[in-house]
Design a protein around this motif. Structure first.
Motif, PDB file in Angstrom:
ATOM      1  N   UNK A   1       0.830  -1.212   0.000  1.00  0.00           N
ATOM      2  CA  UNK A   1       0.000   0.000   0.000  1.00  0.00           C
ATOM      3  C   UNK A   1       0.861   1.257   0.000  1.00  0.00           C
ATOM      4  N   UNK A   2       0.589   2.159  -0.937  1.00  0.00           N
ATOM      5  CA  UNK A   2       1.382   3.380  -1.052  1.00  0.00           C
ATOM      6  C   UNK A   2       1.262   4.233   0.209  1.00  0.00           C
ATOM      7  N   UNK A   3       0.041   4.371   0.724  1.00  0.00           N
ATOM      8  CA  UNK A   3      -0.143   5.238   1.893  1.00  0.00           C
ATOM      9  C   UNK A   3       0.658   4.742   3.087  1.00  0.00           C
ATOM     10  N   UNK A   4       0.724   3.427   3.279  1.00  0.00           N
ATOM     11  CA  UNK A   4       1.456   2.883   4.425  1.00  0.00           C
ATOM     12  C   UNK A   4       2.961   3.080   4.252  1.00  0.00           C
TER      13      UNK A   4
ATOM     14  N   UNK B   1     -12.496   3.321   9.019  1.00  0.00           N
ATOM     15  CA  UNK B   1     -13.459   3.209   7.913  1.00  0.00           C
ATOM     16  C   UNK B   1     -12.997   4.027   6.712  1.00  0.00           C
ATOM     17  N   UNK B   2     -12.957   3.371   5.553  1.00  0.00           N
ATOM     18  CA  UNK B   2     -12.644   4.053   4.293  1.00  0.00           C
ATOM     19  C   UNK B   2     -13.807   3.832   3.327  1.00  0.00           C
ATOM     20  N   UNK B   3     -14.295   4.886   2.675  1.00  0.00           N
ATOM     21  CA  UNK B   3     -15.427   4.712   1.769  1.00  0.00           C
ATOM     22  C   UNK B   3     -15.066   4.137   0.403  1.00  0.00           C
ATOM     23  N   UNK B   4     -13.772   4.085   0.080  1.00  0.00           N
ATOM     24  CA  UNK B   4     -13.389   3.584  -1.230  1.00  0.00           C
ATOM     25  C   UNK B   4     -13.240   2.061  -1.238  1.00  0.00           C
ATOM     26  N   UNK B   5     -13.075   1.512  -2.437  1.00  0.00           N
ATOM     27  CA  UNK B   5     -12.979   0.063  -2.612  1.00  0.00           C
ATOM     28  C   UNK B   5     -11.724  -0.482  -1.943  1.00  0.00           C
ATOM     29  N   UNK B   6     -11.759  -1.742  -1.526  1.00  0.00           N
ATOM     30  CA  UNK B   6     -10.592  -2.330  -0.853  1.00  0.00           C
ATOM     31  C   UNK B   6      -9.430  -2.549  -1.810  1.00  0.00           C
TER      32      UNK B   6
ATOM     33  N   UNK C   1      -3.123  -7.262   0.382  1.00  0.00           N
ATOM     34  CA  UNK C   1      -2.689  -6.087   1.134  1.00  0.00           C
ATOM     35  C   UNK C   1      -3.573  -5.785   2.346  1.00  0.00           C
ATOM     36  N   UNK C   2      -4.700  -6.453   2.484  1.00  0.00           N
ATOM     37  CA  UNK C   2      -5.618  -6.159   3.585  1.00  0.00           C
ATOM     38  C   UNK C   2      -4.952  -6.333   4.950  1.00  0.00           C
TER      39      UNK C   2
ATOM     40  N   UNK D   1      -2.517  -4.564  10.224  1.00  0.00           N
ATOM     41  CA  UNK D   1      -1.283  -4.625  11.011  1.00  0.00           C
ATOM     42  C   UNK D   1      -0.834  -3.202  11.374  1.00  0.00           C
ATOM     43  N   UNK D   2      -0.968  -2.258  10.449  1.00  0.00           N
ATOM     44  CA  UNK D   2      -0.556  -0.881  10.729  1.00  0.00           C
ATOM     45  C   UNK D   2      -1.506  -0.218  11.721  1.00  0.00           C
ATOM     46  N   UNK D   3      -2.810  -0.302  11.470  1.00  0.00           N
ATOM     47  CA  UNK D   3      -3.779   0.390  12.320  1.00  0.00           C
ATOM     48  C   UNK D   3      -4.076  -0.360  13.612  1.00  0.00           C
ATOM     49  N   UNK D   4      -3.686  -1.641  13.679  1.00  0.00           N
ATOM     50  CA  UNK D   4      -3.950  -2.442  14.884  1.00  0.00           C
ATOM     51  C   UNK D   4      -5.435  -2.390  15.254  1.00  0.00           C
ATOM     52  N   UNK D   5      -6.287  -2.439  14.230  1.00  0.00           N
ATOM     53  CA  UNK D   5      -7.736  -2.366  14.429  1.00  0.00           C
ATOM     54  C   UNK D   5      -8.413  -2.884  13.166  1.00  0.00           C
ATOM     55  N   UNK D   6      -9.677  -3.287  13.263  1.00  0.00           N
ATOM     56  CA  UNK D   6     -10.414  -3.681  12.054  1.00  0.00           C
ATOM     57  C   UNK D   6     -10.505  -2.509  11.077  1.00  0.00           C
TER      58      UNK D   6
END
Length: 360
Positions: free
Chosen positions: A77-80, A176-181, A186-187, A192-197
């Protein structure tokens, strides 16, 4: 005529420190760091004849994001990847203010109050959860194509980057992200980064924090530093600029909820529900030009108006329901706030209804 997207981006301003994020990533990838500022229309870093500006505009940030994207590793993921090079101090004084706050809740309040100074692309509001936690709902205000999704992930991810300064083991409860997965492979990187669903195709952009996390102290908290930085940020804020989520409105909601349940909350309870100290609550309200007692008075009068106009309850009963001990003190307070006595308000409504009925 509507302004072009190009002109809209030119009107937005961001900290010059955001360019350093791109430079840091390029440095890690072996890219041409020296060319970044030139490509973004900025003077060279060591050019004494042309000092660096304090801020960049939206077009320059867009160009920096393009350079960053082109140097990210494939399959991740680019953002990560960008967030690995995105310290909180890249937000300038606001980043330093957040880590100087006493608790995570105070840091969140500071970020929401001043975020427009560093990320004007978004509006943010805080909504209280039944358990005392909070959901931050984020709304995008400007089109940053083709980087809208990446920018959305970055704005949530930068809050996650406060984790090293907290004393809580679980910072977020949901993202929560409104865009497509992204691709399925990469999920796991996101969770793993956010340590949350992490939810994609969600109805809104935002994240949730537990009440326990909001109350958790920050290891870098320092009252004097926080007050100094906040004073500087207040001077930077445009005159009359609206705040993202005014504390006044949140307090008003808490007081109104208590009144509907038949018990006006005390200052300690209000501060606890908003995950901040009484001193911080008082300071925020003072900054917004009000006090808790004024808000309570306003809520009582507004609730009294609804009861007077929406029911046939005696004035004495209305007074009791909104927290007054007797009808006379209620009438004085009501007249002071509205210019009418409770009975005059009812008579005015009756006269209006009679007139409208006659016209019909």
């Amino acid at each position: 005529m509507h302004p072009s997207p190009h002109r809209l981006l030119q009107a937005l301003h961001f900290p010059i420190q955001y360019i350093e994020i791109t430079e840091s990533l390029l440095r890690a990838r072996g890219g041409d760091v020296a060319s970044v500022r030139q490509q973004c229309g900025l003077p060279a870093l060591h050019d004494a004849s042309a000092p660096q500006p304090d801020r960049i505009d939206g077009r320059q940030l867009q160009k920096a994001m393009e350079i960053t994207r082109d140097h990210c590793l494939p399959g991740q993921p680019i953002s990560l990847q960008v967030l690995e090079h995105f310290p909180l101090t890249a937000h300038g004084m606001l980043g330093m203010l957040t880590i100087a706050c006493g608790t995570l809740g105070e840091a969140l309040d500071a970020a929401l109050q001043y975020h427009a100074l560093v990320m004007p692309v978004f509006d943010m509001r805080r909504e209280r959860l039944p358990d005392g936690g909070a959901t931050v709902v984020i709304e995008q205000l400007a089109d940053f194509s083709p980087f809208n999704e990446g920018l959305a992930e970055l704005v949530v991810g930068t809050f996650r980057n406060i984790a090293p300064y907290t004393t809580t083991s679980k910072l977020l409860t949901e993202v929560s992200f409104p865009h497509a997965p992204p691709p399925a492979a990469q999920l796991a990187d996101y969770e793993r980064f956010f340590q949350a669903p992490v939810r994609f195709n969600a109805p809104y952009l935002g994240f949730s924090v537990s009440a326990e996390a909001l109350r958790s102290p920050l290891s870098t908290g320092n009252r004097a530093t926080r007050d100094s930085l906040e004073a500087l940020l207040r001077r930077q804020a445009p005159e009359g600029a609206p705040r993202a989520t005014p504390v006044t409105q949140r307090v008003k909601q808490v007081v109104a909820d208590g009144m509907r349940k038949g018990a006006l909350p005390q200052a300690m309870r209000v501060a606890d529900l908003l995950a901040m100290s009484q001193r911080t609550l008082s300071r925020h309200l003072q900054d917004e030009g009000t006090t808790l007692s004024r808000i309570v008075e306003q809520v009582r009068i507004e609730h009294a108006e609804r009861l007077l106009l929406g029911s046939r309850k005696p004035v004495q009963e209305v007074a009791r329901q909104v927290g007054f001990t007797d009808a006379s003190s209620f009438s004085r307070a009501f007249r002071r706030a509205t210019g009418l006595t409770p009975m005059a308000l009812r008579e005015q409504r009756t006269t209006t209804e009679t007139t409208e009925s006659g016209v019909a």
